[in-house]
Structures are given as structure tokens and as C-alpha cells.
Design a protein around this motif. Structure first.
Motif, PDB file in Angstrom:
ATOM      1  N   LYS A   3      -4.197  26.849  13.818  1.00 45.39           N
ATOM      2  CA  LYS A   3      -4.088  25.542  14.319  1.00 45.39           C
ATOM      3  C   LYS A   3      -3.408  25.590  15.858  1.00 45.39           C
ATOM      4  N   LEU A   6       1.095  21.246  18.248  1.00 46.44           N
ATOM      5  CA  LEU A   6       1.281  20.106  18.824  1.00 46.44           C
ATOM      6  C   LEU A   6       2.221  20.258  20.167  1.00 46.44           C
ATOM      7  N   LEU A  40      -3.231  10.637  14.747  1.00 51.71           N
ATOM      8  CA  LEU A  40      -4.583  10.615  14.278  1.00 51.71           C
ATOM      9  C   LEU A  40      -5.478  11.746  15.382  1.00 51.71           C
ATOM     10  N   THR A  41      -6.354  12.220  14.717  1.00 52.57           N
ATOM     11  CA  THR A  41      -7.053  12.980  15.494  1.00 52.57           C
ATOM     12  C   THR A  41      -7.731  12.382  16.788  1.00 52.57           C
ATOM     13  N   ASN A  42      -7.913  10.993  16.664  1.00 51.58           N
ATOM     14  CA  ASN A  42      -8.323  10.139  17.650  1.00 51.58           C
ATOM     15  C   ASN A  42      -7.248  10.070  18.728  1.00 51.58           C
ATOM     16  N   GLY A  43      -5.869  10.353  18.580  1.00 51.67           N
ATOM     17  CA  GLY A  43      -4.966  10.059  19.544  1.00 51.67           C
ATOM     18  C   GLY A  43      -4.200   8.975  19.009  1.00 51.67           C
ATOM     19  N   GLU A  79      -8.385  10.749  10.562  1.00 53.07           N
ATOM     20  CA  GLU A  79      -8.095  11.993  10.088  1.00 53.07           C
ATOM     21  C   GLU A  79      -6.641  12.285  10.867  1.00 53.07           C
ATOM     22  N   CYS A  81      -3.439  14.247  11.925  1.00 50.12           N
ATOM     23  CA  CYS A  81      -3.421  15.568  12.725  1.00 50.12           C
ATOM     24  C   CYS A  81      -1.824  16.097  12.380  1.00 50.12           C
ATOM     25  N   GLY A 107      -5.439  14.108   5.693  1.00 53.07           N
ATOM     26  CA  GLY A 107      -5.040  15.232   6.634  1.00 53.07           C
ATOM     27  C   GLY A 107      -5.026  16.428   5.959  1.00 53.07           C
ATOM     28  N   ASP A 109      -5.433  19.385   7.294  1.00 60.16           N
ATOM     29  CA  ASP A 109      -5.097  20.201   8.159  1.00 60.16           C
ATOM     30  C   ASP A 109      -3.778  19.614   8.835  1.00 60.16           C
ATOM     31  N   ALA A 110      -3.155  18.548   8.447  1.00 56.53           N
ATOM     32  CA  ALA A 110      -1.906  18.251   9.045  1.00 56.53           C
ATOM     33  C   ALA A 110      -0.708  19.004   9.109  1.00 56.53           C
TER      34      ALA A 110
END
Ligand code: THU
Length: 136
Positions: A3, A6, A40-43, A79, A81, A107, A109-110
Motif C-alpha cells: 500500500k 500516507l 477517506l479515500t475521497n480525501g 472507504e 484509508c 476500511g 485496507d486502512a
């Protein structure tokens, strides 16, 4: 898990959100304030604190407050992150078992960032919760 890590600035921002919301905790019984922020995956970032109750079992953790707030605002297709968790005792505090299961729901895959005995730690949700429960 392969992955993309971050970036440090995103980690710092998430931790700042967790620390800020921690101040709103309602923790008169444990005197242990917790703040959590989810990316979130959408930021989008959502945050939450623990909210205790005189009927102790009604207490909700910071992580679930943040996640349920995101679902309430955006619906169930969120989702997660990353999650950052902090407390006002400067002690190691990873998400509790119930919160791990809720994080896993949104999540799988968080990455979780939390304090460890030797400074900040990070772990994949499946390291904290192997074999998370799924209904399908
Ligand atoms: N708490 C959280 O908010 N998150 C966790 O992952 C662990 C525990 C809260 C619940 C309670 O209000 C206080 O910390 C002491 O257990």
C-alpha cells in the motif's frame, strides 16, 4: 499489504484533527479523553471523540463516533484509508476490539496511527484485527 504510505503531511494533518476533537470528549467517568480522525479515500476527513454515559455501557469510543458521523454525512459507501487515534494521557492506545471491527467494515485496507510505548506506531487494520468478520 502493498500500500502507498500516507505522506507525512497527511499523517500530521490527521493527527492534528484527532487532537483537536479530543478536547470535546465527554469523559467525566474515566477522565480519559480520546480523539480520532479518519481519512477517506475521497480525501475527506471526519473526526470524533469518546462520549461517556452515567450508564457506563452506553459509552461510545472516539473511532466509532468519527466513522458513524462520516456515514451519517456521506452515506454507507465511504472507504476509510487511514485512522489516527490520540488520548490526553500520552499513553499507548490502539483502537479497542469493537472499533477495529467497525474500522474493518469501512476500511479493510486502512492504516491506523496511534501512540506506542516507543513513540508513534502504525499498523494495518488486518494486523490489529486478523480474520475480521464479514457477513458475505
Ligand atoms: N476509548 C475510545 O474512545 N477508544 C478506544 O479505542 C478505547 C477506549 C474510550 C472509551 C472510554 O470513554 C475511555 O476511552 C476509557 O475506556
Amino acid at each position: 499489504m502493498s500500500k502507498k504510505p500516507l505522506p507525512a503531511d497527511a499523517q500530521a494533518k490527521l493527527l492534528r484533527s484527532a487532537k483537536k476533537v479530543m478536547k470535546n470528549a465527554h469523559a467525566p467517568y474515566s477522565k480519559f479523553r480520546v480523539g480520532a480522525a479518519i481519512l477517506l479515500t475521497n480525501g475527506r476527513v471526519f473526526s470524533g471523540c469518546n462520549v461517556e454515559n452515567a450508564s457506563y455501557g452506553m459509552t461510545i469510543c472516539a473511532e466509532r463516533t468519527a466513522i458513524f458521523s462520516a456515514v451519517a454525512q456521506l452515506g454507507p459507501k465511504i472507504e476509510i484509508c487511514a485512522v489516527a487515534v490520540t488520548n490526553d494521557h500520552r499513553v499507548p492506545c490502539s483502537p479497542c476490539g469493537a472499533c477495529r471491527q467497525v474500522i474493518y467494515e469501512f476500511g479493510p485496507d486502512a492504516t491506523i496511527f496511534f501512540a506506542g510505548t516507543r513513540g508513534p506506531k502504525q499498523a494495518h487494520i488486518t494486523e490489529l484485527l486478523p480474520e475480521g468478520f464479514r457477513l458475505q
